[in-house]
Write a protein that holds these residues in place. Sequence first.
Motif, mmCIF file in Angstrom:
data_model
loop_
_atom_site.group_PDB
_atom_site.id
_atom_site.type_symbol
_atom_site.label_atom_id
_atom_site.label_comp_id
_atom_site.label_asym_id
_atom_site.label_seq_id
_atom_site.Cartn_x
_atom_site.Cartn_y
_atom_site.Cartn_z
ATOM 1 N N ASP A 129 -15.407 -5.380 -3.648
ATOM 2 C CA ASP A 129 -16.848 -5.140 -3.634
ATOM 3 C C ASP A 129 -17.062 -3.655 -3.386
ATOM 4 O O ASP A 129 -17.335 -3.215 -2.268
ATOM 5 N N GLY A 130 -16.866 -2.853 -4.416
ATOM 6 C CA GLY A 130 -17.005 -1.415 -4.294
ATOM 7 C C GLY A 130 -15.762 -0.767 -3.719
ATOM 8 O O GLY A 130 -14.726 -1.398 -3.537
ATOM 9 N N GLU A 131 -15.891 0.534 -3.414
ATOM 10 C CA GLU A 131 -14.752 1.308 -2.953
ATOM 11 C C GLU A 131 -14.356 0.991 -1.517
ATOM 12 O O GLU A 131 -13.236 1.296 -1.097
ATOM 13 N N ASP A 132 -15.269 0.391 -0.742
ATOM 14 C CA ASP A 132 -15.015 0.202 0.682
ATOM 15 C C ASP A 132 -14.567 -1.197 1.070
ATOM 16 O O ASP A 132 -14.274 -1.445 2.239
ATOM 17 N N LYS A 133 -14.529 -2.116 0.104
ATOM 18 C CA LYS A 133 -14.158 -3.487 0.446
ATOM 19 C C LYS A 133 -13.226 -4.070 -0.611
ATOM 20 O O LYS A 133 -13.638 -4.283 -1.746
ATOM 21 N N GLN A 134 -11.979 -4.296 -0.217
ATOM 22 C CA GLN A 134 -11.011 -4.949 -1.091
ATOM 23 C C GLN A 134 -10.113 -5.878 -0.279
ATOM 24 O O GLN A 134 -9.894 -5.657 0.915
ATOM 25 N N LYS A 135 -9.622 -6.895 -0.945
ATOM 26 C CA LYS A 135 -8.686 -7.798 -0.301
ATOM 27 C C LYS A 135 -7.667 -8.284 -1.326
ATOM 28 O O LYS A 135 -8.010 -8.586 -2.467
ATOM 29 N N LEU A 136 -6.422 -8.323 -0.898
ATOM 30 C CA LEU A 136 -5.360 -8.885 -1.711
ATOM 31 C C LEU A 136 -4.531 -9.818 -0.855
ATOM 32 O O LEU A 136 -4.175 -9.478 0.274
ATOM 33 N N SER A 137 -4.252 -11.013 -1.386
ATOM 34 C CA SER A 137 -3.443 -11.985 -0.664
ATOM 35 C C SER A 137 -2.266 -12.406 -1.537
ATOM 36 O O SER A 137 -2.448 -12.809 -2.685
ATOM 37 N N ALA A 142 4.261 -21.828 1.734
ATOM 38 C CA ALA A 142 3.317 -22.182 2.796
ATOM 39 C C ALA A 142 2.765 -20.957 3.500
ATOM 40 O O ALA A 142 1.824 -21.052 4.296
ATOM 41 N N ALA A 143 3.328 -19.771 3.235
ATOM 42 C CA ALA A 143 2.916 -18.558 3.927
ATOM 43 C C ALA A 143 1.945 -17.752 3.082
ATOM 44 O O ALA A 143 1.807 -17.964 1.880
ATOM 45 N N GLU A 144 1.265 -16.810 3.726
ATOM 46 C CA GLU A 144 0.334 -15.929 3.032
ATOM 47 C C GLU A 144 0.373 -14.562 3.674
ATOM 48 O O GLU A 144 0.408 -14.430 4.897
ATOM 49 N N TYR A 145 0.399 -13.538 2.826
ATOM 50 C CA TYR A 145 0.355 -12.160 3.295
ATOM 51 C C TYR A 145 -0.892 -11.508 2.713
ATOM 52 O O TYR A 145 -1.113 -11.575 1.499
ATOM 53 N N SER A 146 -1.714 -10.910 3.562
ATOM 54 C CA SER A 146 -2.974 -10.342 3.093
ATOM 55 C C SER A 146 -3.141 -8.905 3.551
ATOM 56 O O SER A 146 -2.701 -8.520 4.646
ATOM 57 N N TYR A 157 -1.842 -8.685 7.277
ATOM 58 C CA TYR A 157 -1.453 -9.821 8.120
ATOM 59 C C TYR A 157 -0.410 -10.672 7.418
ATOM 60 O O TYR A 157 -0.578 -11.056 6.249
ATOM 61 N N ASP A 158 0.671 -10.971 8.132
ATOM 62 C CA ASP A 158 1.754 -11.820 7.635
ATOM 63 C C ASP A 158 1.743 -13.127 8.420
ATOM 64 O O ASP A 158 2.097 -13.153 9.598
ATOM 65 N N SER A 159 1.312 -14.215 7.777
ATOM 66 C CA SER A 159 1.195 -15.489 8.483
ATOM 67 C C SER A 159 2.560 -16.065 8.848
ATOM 68 O O SER A 159 2.677 -16.819 9.820
ATOM 69 N N ALA A 160 3.593 -15.725 8.094
ATOM 70 C CA ALA A 160 4.927 -16.274 8.360
ATOM 71 C C ALA A 160 5.451 -15.819 9.720
ATOM 72 O O ALA A 160 6.076 -16.590 10.445
ATOM 73 N N SER A 161 5.195 -14.562 10.075
ATOM 74 C CA SER A 161 5.670 -14.029 11.356
ATOM 75 C C SER A 161 4.560 -13.908 12.385
ATOM 76 O O SER A 161 4.825 -13.552 13.539
ATOM 77 N N ASN A 162 3.309 -14.182 11.955
ATOM 78 C CA ASN A 162 2.136 -14.011 12.812
ATOM 79 C C ASN A 162 2.071 -12.577 13.356
ATOM 80 O O ASN A 162 1.831 -12.345 14.532
ATOM 81 N N GLU A 163 2.265 -11.611 12.446
ATOM 82 C CA GLU A 163 2.176 -10.198 12.806
ATOM 83 C C GLU A 163 1.087 -9.532 11.960
ATOM 84 O O GLU A 163 0.851 -9.912 10.811
#
Length: 403
Positions: A129-137, A142-146, A157-163
Amino acid sequence: MAPYESDDNTNEDLRTGRRKAARYVVPVAVLGVAAATIGLVPAFAGSGDPDLPDITAQQLIEKIAASDVQQLSGTVKISTDLGLPNLGGLENSLGGGMGGGDDSGSSADPSSKLLELASGTHTLRVASDGEDKQKLSLLDKAAEYSVIHNGDEVWAYDSASNEAYHMKDSSGAAEKGAKDKADDVPATPGELAEEALKAADDTTSVTVDGTAQVAGRDAYKLLIKPKASGSTVGAISIAVDSKTGLPLKFTLTPASGGAAVIDAGFTKVDFSKPAASTFDFIPPKGTKVTEGDEAKHEGKVDRAQPKGGEDLGKEFQGLNVIGEGWSSIAQFDTGGEGMPSESSGAGDAGRFLDSLGDHVTGKFGSGTVFSTRLVNALITDDGKVYAGAVTKDALVKAANAAK
């Protein structure tokens, strides 16, 4: 729709269009994530060819350059086939050091994901949503990295390691630091297209090669091919959305034939405004959070940043480029000996390296060629390196000529 060849008399116009396209940045290039290569199967199969107005290569390049998509969400499927083994476990075999959960950093640091995306097939969800808002997952079983960029904050955020990895700076330095990591290697169809257009010069054939439908969108196909032999690149096809000019798909096929080496594309895309909550992130309870500036203050190495010119000069003496265009070869001297081999008394390590490459000889002496389906490198026994997206014979010829 018949292909339209670029006219040699319009090379200057094409270069102007390419310079504009080189400034084009796809909004979904979420800050902090670097991907070596991307892919889909099979390209455009069974999707039909839409009937679109005729367009020239120059006009299509200008359409890409003028594209200004600010809002979208969708799914990108990515893969690569360089002819290499899966690199996901390489970090552990080398004793860590890339932030994969050891004491030297965070597994959520975007730079630690580079090797994972360098091989195999992956699925990404993207939003902008414009230059100031982006997200990639990055979805992996079963894991997700965003990676989430929202204003002056960047979270990974790495859900597999909760880091989690966090950067914040009202001056924009956090955004720039994370973006530098993402810019090391193209990660989306648009970024890959931008790099391909930069490489397109007088050694290149640029044509419009019909139409296609990608992610339910009508698109033109821009075809880029080296004019001369010797390159490992066969052709690059870029599917360009007919309405917005956004590159929807990128496919690089090798000169040797077979499956695509790099293939990147949207499977779903929506150009409406994403919900504001898409870009909100609060670390789950118990998450280990690493601050980007903390890593710097503790003396941890930022692995995604290239070394300075002086350091590179010390390690690679006399960096030189031989040839031009698609057949160009980078040549440098490591300042030391060549790769260890069984014949040099390196034992098991030497035998292993010998098994990965082909021994070659010539006027230059002898050395080993290490090959992928795209990039090849010749390392001579006296420590000189010749590398490029060229054939083995081209590397040997370059080494002989330089002797």
